[in-house]
Design a protein around this motif. Structure first.
Motif, PDB file in Angstrom:
ATOM      1  N   MET A   1       0.842  -1.195   0.000  1.00 52.41           N
ATOM      2  CA  MET A   1       0.000   0.000   0.000  1.00 52.41           C
ATOM      3  C   MET A   1       0.879   1.247   0.000  1.00 52.41           C
ATOM      4  O   MET A   1       1.896   1.301   0.701  1.00 52.41           O
ATOM      5  CB  MET A   1      -0.909   0.014   1.240  1.00 52.41           C
ATOM      6  CG  MET A   1      -1.875   1.181   1.282  1.00 52.41           C
ATOM      7  SD  MET A   1      -2.985   1.149   2.709  1.00 52.41           S
ATOM      8  CE  MET A   1      -1.942   1.850   3.983  1.00 52.41           C
ATOM      9  N   LYS A   2       0.487   2.213  -0.786  1.00 54.38           N
ATOM     10  CA  LYS A   2       1.209   3.481  -0.848  1.00 54.38           C
ATOM     11  C   LYS A   2       0.638   4.436   0.204  1.00 54.38           C
ATOM     12  O   LYS A   2      -0.579   4.609   0.304  1.00 54.38           O
ATOM     13  CB  LYS A   2       1.036   4.073  -2.253  1.00 54.38           C
ATOM     14  CG  LYS A   2       1.688   5.419  -2.462  1.00 54.38           C
ATOM     15  CD  LYS A   2       1.439   5.888  -3.888  1.00 54.38           C
ATOM     16  CE  LYS A   2       1.891   7.318  -4.085  1.00 54.38           C
ATOM     17  NZ  LYS A   2       1.599   7.803  -5.450  1.00 54.38           N
ATOM     18  N   MET A   3       1.511   5.049   0.997  1.00 52.55           N
ATOM     19  CA  MET A   3       1.064   5.940   2.062  1.00 52.55           C
ATOM     20  C   MET A   3       1.753   7.293   1.940  1.00 52.55           C
ATOM     21  O   MET A   3       2.981   7.375   1.838  1.00 52.55           O
ATOM     22  CB  MET A   3       1.391   5.328   3.433  1.00 52.55           C
ATOM     23  CG  MET A   3       0.885   6.156   4.613  1.00 52.55           C
ATOM     24  SD  MET A   3       1.319   5.410   6.200  1.00 52.55           S
ATOM     25  CE  MET A   3       3.090   5.722   6.236  1.00 52.55           C
ATOM     26  N   ASP A   4       0.959   8.353   1.935  1.00 50.29           N
ATOM     27  CA  ASP A   4       1.506   9.707   1.908  1.00 50.29           C
ATOM     28  C   ASP A   4       1.936  10.101   3.328  1.00 50.29           C
ATOM     29  O   ASP A   4       1.301   9.715   4.318  1.00 50.29           O
ATOM     30  CB  ASP A   4       0.461  10.704   1.416  1.00 50.29           C
ATOM     31  CG  ASP A   4       0.090  10.467  -0.037  1.00 50.29           C
ATOM     32  OD1 ASP A   4       0.975  10.074  -0.822  1.00 50.29           O
ATOM     33  OD2 ASP A   4      -1.095  10.661  -0.382  1.00 50.29           O
ATOM     34  N   PHE A   5       2.991  10.879   3.428  1.00 50.60           N
ATOM     35  CA  PHE A   5       3.442  11.358   4.721  1.00 50.60           C
ATOM     36  C   PHE A   5       3.944  12.795   4.599  1.00 50.60           C
ATOM     37  O   PHE A   5       4.268  13.277   3.502  1.00 50.60           O
ATOM     38  CB  PHE A   5       4.562  10.474   5.295  1.00 50.60           C
ATOM     39  CG  PHE A   5       5.864  10.571   4.541  1.00 50.60           C
ATOM     40  CD1 PHE A   5       6.809  11.545   4.843  1.00 50.60           C
ATOM     41  CD2 PHE A   5       6.149   9.680   3.527  1.00 50.60           C
ATOM     42  CE1 PHE A   5       8.001  11.631   4.144  1.00 50.60           C
ATOM     43  CE2 PHE A   5       7.345   9.758   2.816  1.00 50.60           C
ATOM     44  CZ  PHE A   5       8.274  10.741   3.124  1.00 50.60           C
ATOM     45  N   PHE A   6       4.008  13.477   5.727  1.00 50.61           N
ATOM     46  CA  PHE A   6       4.507  14.849   5.808  1.00 50.61           C
ATOM     47  C   PHE A   6       5.520  14.907   6.948  1.00 50.61           C
ATOM     48  O   PHE A   6       5.299  14.322   8.012  1.00 50.61           O
ATOM     49  CB  PHE A   6       3.374  15.833   6.069  1.00 50.61           C
ATOM     50  CG  PHE A   6       2.369  15.913   4.954  1.00 50.61           C
ATOM     51  CD1 PHE A   6       2.376  16.983   4.071  1.00 50.61           C
ATOM     52  CD2 PHE A   6       1.414  14.915   4.781  1.00 50.61           C
ATOM     53  CE1 PHE A   6       1.451  17.064   3.041  1.00 50.61           C
ATOM     54  CE2 PHE A   6       0.493  14.979   3.746  1.00 50.61           C
ATOM     55  CZ  PHE A   6       0.515  16.061   2.874  1.00 50.61           C
ATOM     56  N   LYS A   7       6.611  15.610   6.724  1.00 51.47           N
ATOM     57  CA  LYS A   7       7.661  15.731   7.736  1.00 51.47           C
ATOM     58  C   LYS A   7       7.681  17.182   8.245  1.00 51.47           C
ATOM     59  O   LYS A   7       7.761  18.131   7.465  1.00 51.47           O
ATOM     60  CB  LYS A   7       9.014  15.366   7.118  1.00 51.47           C
ATOM     61  CG  LYS A   7      10.199  15.398   8.081  1.00 51.47           C
ATOM     62  CD  LYS A   7      10.305  14.144   8.927  1.00 51.47           C
ATOM     63  CE  LYS A   7      11.525  14.230   9.850  1.00 51.47           C
ATOM     64  NZ  LYS A   7      12.786  14.009   9.150  1.00 51.47           N
ATOM     65  N   TYR A   8       7.607  17.328   9.573  1.00 52.68           N
ATOM     66  CA  TYR A   8       7.651  18.634  10.226  1.00 52.68           C
ATOM     67  C   TYR A   8       8.692  18.606  11.334  1.00 52.68           C
ATOM     68  O   TYR A   8       9.033  17.540  11.862  1.00 52.68           O
ATOM     69  CB  TYR A   8       6.294  18.963  10.863  1.00 52.68           C
ATOM     70  CG  TYR A   8       5.273  19.566   9.925  1.00 52.68           C
ATOM     71  CD1 TYR A   8       4.984  20.924   9.954  1.00 52.68           C
ATOM     72  CD2 TYR A   8       4.582  18.771   9.016  1.00 52.68           C
ATOM     73  CE1 TYR A   8       4.032  21.480   9.108  1.00 52.68           C
ATOM     74  CE2 TYR A   8       3.629  19.321   8.156  1.00 52.68           C
ATOM     75  CZ  TYR A   8       3.363  20.678   8.212  1.00 52.68           C
ATOM     76  OH  TYR A   8       2.430  21.233   7.369  1.00 52.68           O
ATOM     77  N   GLN A   9       9.173  19.803  11.706  1.00 52.79           N
ATOM     78  CA  GLN A   9      10.035  19.903  12.877  1.00 52.79           C
ATOM     79  C   GLN A   9       9.683  21.154  13.678  1.00 52.79           C
ATOM     80  O   GLN A   9       9.331  22.187  13.127  1.00 52.79           O
ATOM     81  CB  GLN A   9      11.515  19.905  12.477  1.00 52.79           C
ATOM     82  CG  GLN A   9      11.985  21.089  11.652  1.00 52.79           C
ATOM     83  CD  GLN A   9      12.502  22.262  12.468  1.00 52.79           C
ATOM     84  OE1 GLN A   9      12.594  22.194  13.687  1.00 52.79           O
ATOM     85  NE2 GLN A   9      12.829  23.358  11.791  1.00 52.79           N
ATOM     86  N   GLY A  10       9.770  21.000  15.009  1.00 50.81           N
ATOM     87  CA  GLY A  10       9.582  22.126  15.927  1.00 50.81           C
ATOM     88  C   GLY A  10      10.822  22.263  16.775  1.00 50.81           C
ATOM     89  O   GLY A  10      11.080  21.397  17.622  1.00 50.81           O
TER      90      GLY A  10
END
Length: 260
Positions: A1-10
């Motif tokens: 399965m293909k899964m979209d992701f987002f990378k953030y940093q604080g």
């Protein structure tokens, strides 16, 4: 399965954020989250954040440490989730309400990439003060140690001895009447992170409760971490710390997809 992701940093605390409002991501597959957080064979992150639907709030935030296990509240993660929810268009307002494992939270999107997160109230009776350390829970449990020459501390070695998987360990140096330097060993990551939101907040409240710092006119305390600068503000009323806000920068790093 293909899964979209987002990378953030604080302030250097980095997260993989997944939109699971359609319930397509296998939440109980802890090995999947461990693989995703692996900095050599995965995407790499301190933790995983799932954004879910909530019947009474803008969203629900579910947080997993990089060991793949669901964990308690994450302050910097909460600030990143606020930014992500705005990117998703969940709300067009700059004041966002969401729920997490420890209850309700409010987030405020400010100018210049700054995001404030309202943390849970803390009863003063729940703060344990000893000669060697202070223990308190700001959504996650924290052991606070006041030190000198913080740059010379072996955070991993000392933190691991104290933590034993059950508590986060914060090393705090007082820089001025309302300024701190903080380094944190995080359970679940089992390493020092560049910044820990609930740990910074715990360090500030511990320093104030033991009269090591005072507040400025804006009721702000400034904190330096390896990942950057944050601010904590609060009110102390009767037997309660309330209106606790953690403020700092948040940055969207990149998005992509991965086969799982």
């Amino acid at each position: 399965m293909k899964m979209d992701f987002f990378k953030y940093q604080g302030t250097g605390n980095d997260f993989i954020i997944l939109d699971n409002r359609k319930k397509k991501i296998p939440e109980e597959d802890h090995s999947l989250f461990t693989r995703l957080c692996d900095r050599h064979f995965g995407i790499g992150a301190d933790g995983i954040i799932l954004i879910k639907n909530d019947p009474s709030r803008d969203f629900y935030m579910k947080y997993y440490n990089s060991d793949g296990k669901e964990s308690t509240m994450c302050g910097n993660g909460g600030r990143c989730a606020i930014a992500f929810s705005k990117k998703l268009g969940i709300t067009k307002k700059n004041k966002i309400y969401f729920r997490a494992i420890d209850g309700d939270h409010c987030g405020i999107i400010q100018d210049h990439g700054l995001i404030s997160l309202n943390l849970i109230d803390l009863e003063i009776d729940m703060i344990k003060i000893s000669q060697k350390y202070v223990f308190l829970n700001t959504g996650s449990p924290h052991h606070v140690l006041f030190v000198k020459n913080i740059k010379e501390i072996d955070v991993c070695k000392q933190g691991r001895k104290i933590s034993k998987g059950g508590v986060n360990v914060n090393f705090v140096e007082i820089s001025g009447k309302n300024t701190l330097q903080v380094r944190t060993y995080e359970r679940g990551v089992e390493n020092e992170t560049l910044s820990c939101g609930t740990g910074i907040t715990a360090s500030v409240l511990a320093a104030y409760e033991t009269e090591k710092i005072s507040l400025d006119k804006e009721k702000n305390v400034s904190i330096s971490t390896l990942g950057g600068k944050l601010w904590v503000s609060f009110e102390k009323k009767n037997n309660l710390y309330k209106e606790i806000y953690l403020t700092g920068s948040v940055q969207f790093i990149f998005k992509g997809w991965i086969h799982i």
